[in-house]
Write a protein that holds these residues in place. Structure first.
Motif, PDB file in Angstrom:
ATOM      1  N   LEU A   6       0.796  -1.227   0.000  1.00  0.00           N
ATOM      2  CA  LEU A   6       0.000   0.000   0.000  1.00  0.00           C
ATOM      3  C   LEU A   6       0.832   1.282   0.000  1.00  0.00           C
ATOM      4  N   LYS A   7       2.129   1.153   0.200  1.00  0.00           N
ATOM      5  CA  LYS A   7       2.999   2.329   0.284  1.00  0.00           C
ATOM      6  C   LYS A   7       3.645   2.641  -1.063  1.00  0.00           C
ATOM      7  N   CYS A   8       3.858   3.904  -1.297  1.00  0.00           N
ATOM      8  CA  CYS A   8       4.521   4.371  -2.516  1.00  0.00           C
ATOM      9  C   CYS A   8       5.982   3.951  -2.494  1.00  0.00           C
ATOM     10  N   ASP A  13       6.714   7.112   2.891  1.00  0.00           N
ATOM     11  CA  ASP A  13       5.737   7.333   3.961  1.00  0.00           C
ATOM     12  C   ASP A  13       4.329   7.602   3.433  1.00  0.00           C
ATOM     13  N   GLU A  14       4.183   7.657   2.131  1.00  0.00           N
ATOM     14  CA  GLU A  14       2.884   7.974   1.531  1.00  0.00           C
ATOM     15  C   GLU A  14       2.129   6.710   1.121  1.00  0.00           C
ATOM     16  N   THR A  15       0.822   6.760   1.282  1.00  0.00           N
ATOM     17  CA  THR A  15      -0.036   5.652   0.891  1.00  0.00           C
ATOM     18  C   THR A  15      -0.515   5.852  -0.539  1.00  0.00           C
ATOM     19  N   LEU A  16      -0.595   4.759  -1.278  1.00  0.00           N
ATOM     20  CA  LEU A  16      -1.119   4.814  -2.650  1.00  0.00           C
ATOM     21  C   LEU A  16      -2.623   5.038  -2.582  1.00  0.00           C
ATOM     22  N   LYS A  17      -3.084   6.133  -3.187  1.00  0.00           N
ATOM     23  CA  LYS A  17      -4.499   6.489  -3.122  1.00  0.00           C
ATOM     24  C   LYS A  17      -5.111   6.754  -4.492  1.00  0.00           C
ATOM     25  N   MET A  18      -4.256   7.009  -5.473  1.00  0.00           N
ATOM     26  CA  MET A  18      -4.737   7.424  -6.782  1.00  0.00           C
ATOM     27  C   MET A  18      -4.300   6.433  -7.859  1.00  0.00           C
ATOM     28  N   PHE A  19      -5.018   6.477  -8.986  1.00  0.00           N
ATOM     29  CA  PHE A  19      -4.660   5.658 -10.136  1.00  0.00           C
ATOM     30  C   PHE A  19      -4.631   6.551 -11.360  1.00  0.00           C
ATOM     31  N   CYS A  20      -3.508   6.537 -12.081  1.00  0.00           N
ATOM     32  CA  CYS A  20      -3.366   7.294 -13.317  1.00  0.00           C
ATOM     33  C   CYS A  20      -3.626   6.345 -14.483  1.00  0.00           C
ATOM     34  N   GLN A  21      -4.737   6.547 -15.142  1.00  0.00           N
ATOM     35  CA  GLN A  21      -5.098   5.709 -16.290  1.00  0.00           C
ATOM     36  C   GLN A  21      -4.168   5.984 -17.469  1.00  0.00           C
ATOM     37  N   ASP A  22      -3.684   7.206 -17.592  1.00  0.00           N
ATOM     38  CA  ASP A  22      -2.781   7.560 -18.691  1.00  0.00           C
ATOM     39  C   ASP A  22      -1.489   6.738 -18.653  1.00  0.00           C
ATOM     40  N   HIS A  23      -0.986   6.496 -17.439  1.00  0.00           N
ATOM     41  CA  HIS A  23       0.264   5.747 -17.271  1.00  0.00           C
ATOM     42  C   HIS A  23       0.038   4.337 -16.716  1.00  0.00           C
ATOM     43  N   ILE A  24      -1.216   3.982 -16.445  1.00  0.00           N
ATOM     44  CA  ILE A  24      -1.548   2.692 -15.821  1.00  0.00           C
ATOM     45  C   ILE A  24      -0.661   2.497 -14.587  1.00  0.00           C
ATOM     46  N   CYS A  28       0.750   7.984  -5.147  1.00  0.00           N
ATOM     47  CA  CYS A  28       0.414   8.678  -3.907  1.00  0.00           C
ATOM     48  C   CYS A  28       0.108  10.135  -4.277  1.00  0.00           C
ATOM     49  N   SER A  29      -0.312  10.908  -3.318  1.00  0.00           N
ATOM     50  CA  SER A  29      -0.644  12.316  -3.590  1.00  0.00           C
ATOM     51  C   SER A  29       0.567  13.106  -4.080  1.00  0.00           C
ATOM     52  N   ASP A  30       1.728  12.807  -3.516  1.00  0.00           N
ATOM     53  CA  ASP A  30       2.953  13.505  -3.941  1.00  0.00           C
ATOM     54  C   ASP A  30       3.293  13.178  -5.396  1.00  0.00           C
ATOM     55  N   CYS A  31       3.161  11.915  -5.770  1.00  0.00           N
ATOM     56  CA  CYS A  31       3.439  11.524  -7.159  1.00  0.00           C
ATOM     57  C   CYS A  31       2.508  12.241  -8.128  1.00  0.00           C
ATOM     58  N   VAL A  32       1.253  12.356  -7.744  1.00  0.00           N
ATOM     59  CA  VAL A  32       0.285  13.045  -8.606  1.00  0.00           C
ATOM     60  C   VAL A  32       0.726  14.485  -8.816  1.00  0.00           C
ATOM     61  N   LEU A  33       1.099  15.150  -7.731  1.00  0.00           N
ATOM     62  CA  LEU A  33       1.527  16.549  -7.843  1.00  0.00           C
ATOM     63  C   LEU A  33       2.812  16.701  -8.651  1.00  0.00           C
ATOM     64  N   LEU A  34       3.731  15.794  -8.479  1.00  0.00           N
ATOM     65  CA  LEU A  34       5.036  15.929  -9.136  1.00  0.00           C
ATOM     66  C   LEU A  34       5.081  15.364 -10.555  1.00  0.00           C
ATOM     67  N   ILE A  45      -8.377   5.471  -6.313  1.00  0.00           N
ATOM     68  CA  ILE A  45      -8.392   4.031  -6.581  1.00  0.00           C
ATOM     69  C   ILE A  45      -9.799   3.487  -6.368  1.00  0.00           C
ATOM     70  N   SER A  46     -10.460   3.923  -5.313  1.00  0.00           N
ATOM     71  CA  SER A  46     -11.806   3.424  -5.013  1.00  0.00           C
ATOM     72  C   SER A  46     -12.793   3.733  -6.138  1.00  0.00           C
ATOM     73  N   GLU A  47     -12.657   4.892  -6.780  1.00  0.00           N
ATOM     74  CA  GLU A  47     -13.532   5.246  -7.896  1.00  0.00           C
ATOM     75  C   GLU A  47     -13.198   4.425  -9.137  1.00  0.00           C
ATOM     76  N   SER A  48     -11.919   4.179  -9.360  1.00  0.00           N
ATOM     77  CA  SER A  48     -11.497   3.363 -10.507  1.00  0.00           C
ATOM     78  C   SER A  48     -12.017   1.942 -10.393  1.00  0.00           C
ATOM     79  N   VAL A  49     -12.011   1.404  -9.184  1.00  0.00           N
ATOM     80  CA  VAL A  49     -12.501   0.044  -8.958  1.00  0.00           C
ATOM     81  C   VAL A  49     -14.003  -0.029  -9.225  1.00  0.00           C
ATOM     82  N   LYS A  50     -14.742   0.973  -8.795  1.00  0.00           N
ATOM     83  CA  LYS A  50     -16.192   0.994  -9.045  1.00  0.00           C
ATOM     84  C   LYS A  50     -16.473   0.991 -10.543  1.00  0.00           C
TER      85      LYS A  50
END
Length: 73
Positions: A6-8, A13-24, A28-34, A45-50
């Motif tokens: 679950l960790k980046c 120290d960051e938890t994986l929370k997001m999924f980038c469909q463009d890069h599959i 984590c939040s920091d990766c999204v920003l950077l 991730i929860s929305e992608s699974v739905k």
């Protein structure tokens, strides 16, 4: 072990929370920003699974329809 999954891998120290469909890629939040600011398909991730669940249901319905049609011949 679960924490490891679950960790980046970049931001330890960051938890994986997001999924980038463009890069599959899970992010984590920091990766999204950077690294994924320009990406157009980043979601929780929860929305992608739905959405995936709904897509799989539709695929199943489509396959059943095709099988039914094939059996009619």
């Amino acid at each position: 072990m679960e924490d490891l999954l679950l960790k980046c891998s970049v931001h330890k120290d960051e938890t994986l929370k997001m999924f980038c469909q463009d890069h599959i890629q899970l992010c984590c939040s920091d990766c999204v920003l950077l690294n994924h600011r320009q990406c157009t398909n980043v979601s929780l991730i929860s929305e992608s699974v739905k959405k995936l669940s709904l897509d799989m249901k539709q695929l199943s319905i489509n396959l059943q329809t095709i099988i039914h049609q094939l059996n009619m011949f």
